[in-house]
Enzyme design. Structure first.
Site, PDB file in Angstrom:
ATOM      1  N   LYS A  79       0.847  -1.196   0.000  1.00 30.99           N
ATOM      2  CA  LYS A  79       0.000   0.000   0.000  1.00 30.99           C
ATOM      3  C   LYS A  79       0.879   1.241   0.000  1.00 30.99           C
ATOM      4  O   LYS A  79       1.916   1.277   0.674  1.00 30.99           O
ATOM      5  CB  LYS A  79      -0.927  -0.022   1.212  1.00 30.99           C
ATOM      6  CG  LYS A  79      -1.970   1.105   1.223  1.00 30.99           C
ATOM      7  CD  LYS A  79      -2.906   0.946   2.412  1.00 30.99           C
ATOM      8  CE  LYS A  79      -3.946   2.062   2.464  1.00 30.99           C
ATOM      9  NZ  LYS A  79      -4.865   1.924   3.615  1.00 30.99           N
ATOM     10  N   SER A 154      -9.665   2.126   2.770  1.00 27.24           N
ATOM     11  CA  SER A 154      -8.770   2.827   1.877  1.00 27.24           C
ATOM     12  C   SER A 154      -7.781   1.926   1.152  1.00 27.24           C
ATOM     13  O   SER A 154      -7.118   2.359   0.210  1.00 27.24           O
ATOM     14  CB  SER A 154      -7.988   3.881   2.686  1.00 27.24           C
ATOM     15  OG  SER A 154      -7.208   3.243   3.698  1.00 27.24           O
ATOM     16  N   SER A 178     -10.101  -0.424   7.012  1.00 17.85           N
ATOM     17  CA  SER A 178      -9.549  -0.213   5.669  1.00 17.85           C
ATOM     18  C   SER A 178      -8.826  -1.406   5.070  1.00 17.85           C
ATOM     19  O   SER A 178      -8.407  -1.361   3.917  1.00 17.85           O
ATOM     20  CB  SER A 178      -8.606   0.993   5.667  1.00 17.85           C
ATOM     21  OG  SER A 178      -9.348   2.179   5.825  1.00 17.85           O
TER      22      SER A 178
END
Length: 485
Positions: A79, A154, A178
């Protein structure tokens, strides 16, 4: 069968048996990205030169009979809020569009020690603020099951890349759901460890008392392997917990006989899609058939969780993002009149709408005259929410319910309604506020879109969470379904 569809142990055996090389796995990853990422948009930055160089070195070790780590040769995605030395880390924000870190996050360093290969950096909601990946300042990621739908957020890029078979596993971060929410939307496994189990050093902070790095994988066994590699005390992280690390893989016995499961009535009430509730009830029947017992419980302060979370997370974000001023790193506005004007223009140009919204909310909650009424009261409610979990865990081993109230929604459907978007996290947010571990595993489909089952455990009892998730997975076929891209 594609190599990324194999279980980790199966793929590891093929590597050590020299039936496949690390270079071939890396080639397969980039080939899949070339074929699919134009429609998925999971990646922001690719590490092609570095990955191929690492693969060649690992293949050399393989030929020489060198030591092979836990995740040897596996292509992984990271990420884009987890810093990587010499590889852009933008947090999907224009503010950090030129940010090239000079060190690795602890989790990245541990993956390298385990001999995984970093394929690239994955798309996300800007600074991890959002639940759909539509808040990326570059482009939205799309759900591999239906590209008209969001992948969640996210960590949407992290989930979509695994679901689409672009990487073997990925790392995400979970502040209010997330990791688990996008795992649910994309039909994969996503785990949020206990707060403090995995180092946050090198994770660009959103809300420091809530953020936690965790794995996204195609099955529970792989999640256990990745967690084994990244868990552990880190003296560079002041919130890191110095606790013994269990053997998570050995915990996957398949036996849940006598396990006591609490099912919160608040997680199956108003707002939960009937198809989601039906899938969760079917999952509980699977546990019954395996010898576990369950009964309804109450987490009475759940209704305050979303408001509490957004006050606390926004307050911490307001503090954490103050470091982005256009002076030390990131984008700097041109021709400011003075220092204050430099701050104002740099932040106006660099931050997106959702980030600005949360900074404003947090700054207001922390301001003189409102601190006691909002921030302090939210901290007190957080304590009550944690006590709800403590009370249930006195009598039960696990808490089980839906990961998200619905399946994924269409891109653009909720972007103009932040309140509705925030309520999507009603089942995941309390877990972060309490600091306990949770995992999302596939448990069904509705209109062709995946449904996730959330399994919540006691602090630092990841072993029981993984054991229960793995046992359920062994009795079902949901995790074997793949999107047809």
């Amino acid at each position: 069968m594609a190599p990324f569809d194999l279980r980790l142990q199966e793929l590891h055996n093929k590597l050590t048996g020299k039936e496949v090389s690390v270079t071939e796995l890396v080639d397969a990853s980039y080939k899949r990205i070339t074929e699919t990422d134009e429609s998925i948009r999971a990646f922001l930055t690719l590490n092609e030169e570095g990955a191929r160089s690492a693969a060649a070195e690992l293949d050399k070790q393989l030929q020489e009979g060198g030591e092979r780590g836990l995740l040897f040769g596996l292509p992984a995605g990271i990420k884009d809020n987890i810093v990587t030395e010499g590889l852009l880390t933008t947090c999907a924000s224009q503010f950090l569009s030129n940010h090239n870190p000079i060190y690795d996050a602890t989790t990245v360093r541990k993956l390298r020690a385990a001999q995984a290969v970093t394929i690239g950096k994955l798309n996300m909601d800007e600074f991890a603020m959002g639940g759909s990946n539509e808040n990326s300042s570059f482009y939205p990621t799309r759900n591999p099951w239906n590209t008209d739908f969001v992948p969640g957020g996210s960590s949407g890029g992290s989930a979509a890349a695994v679901a689409a078979g672009q990487v073997y596993f990925s790392l995400g971060s979970d502040t209010g759901g997330s990791i688990r929410q996008p795992a649910s939307y994309c039909g994969i496994v996503g785990m949020k460890p206990t707060y403090g189990l995995v180092s946050r050093y090198g994770l660009v902070a959103f809300a420091s008392s809530l953020d936690q790095i965790g794995p996204l994988t195609k099955n529970v066994e792989d999640a256990a392997y990745v967690l084994q590699a990244i868990a552990g005390y880190d003296e560079k992280d002041s919130t890191s917990a110095n606790v013994p690390i269990a053997d998570y893989v050995s915990a996957l016995t398949g036996d849940v006989k006598g396990l006591r499961i609490g099912v919160p009535k608040e997680y199956l009430g108003q707002g939960i899609d009937p198809a989601v509730k039906e899938a969760v009830m079917a999952a509980l029947k699977v546990y019954e058939d395996m010898g576990a017992v369950w009964e309804e419980v109450s987490l009475p302060h759940t209704e305050y969780a979303v408001a509490t979370y957004y006050l606390l997370a926004s307050s911490e974000a307001s503090s954490n993002l103050a470091r982005f001023d256009g002076v030390r790193y990131g984008v700097r506005a041109d021709n400011p009149d003075n220092l204050i004007d430099l701050y104002r223009k740099s932040r106006s140009q660099g931050f997106g709408e959702e980030v600005k919204r949360r900074i404003m909310l947090g700054t207001y909650a922390l301001s003189s005259g409102y601190y006691d009424a909002y921030y302090l009261k939210a901290q007190k409610v957080r304590t009550l929410i944690k006590q709800d979990f403590d009370n249930v865990f006195e009598s039960f081993d696990l808490i089980v319910g839906p990961t998200v109230p619905t399946t994924a929604f269409r891109i653009g459907e909720q972007i103009g309604d932040p309140l509705t978007m925030y309520l999507n996290d009603i089942c995941t947010i309390p877990v972060n506020l309490a600091g306990v571990p949770a995992i999302s595993v596939p448990c069904g489909f509705a209109d062709g879109m995946p449904i996730g089952l959330q399994i919540i455990g006691k602090a630092f009892d990841e072993s029981t969470v993984l054991r229960a998730a793995h046992a359920f997975e062994q009795q079902t076929e949901h995790h074997k379904q793949r999107p047809q891209l």
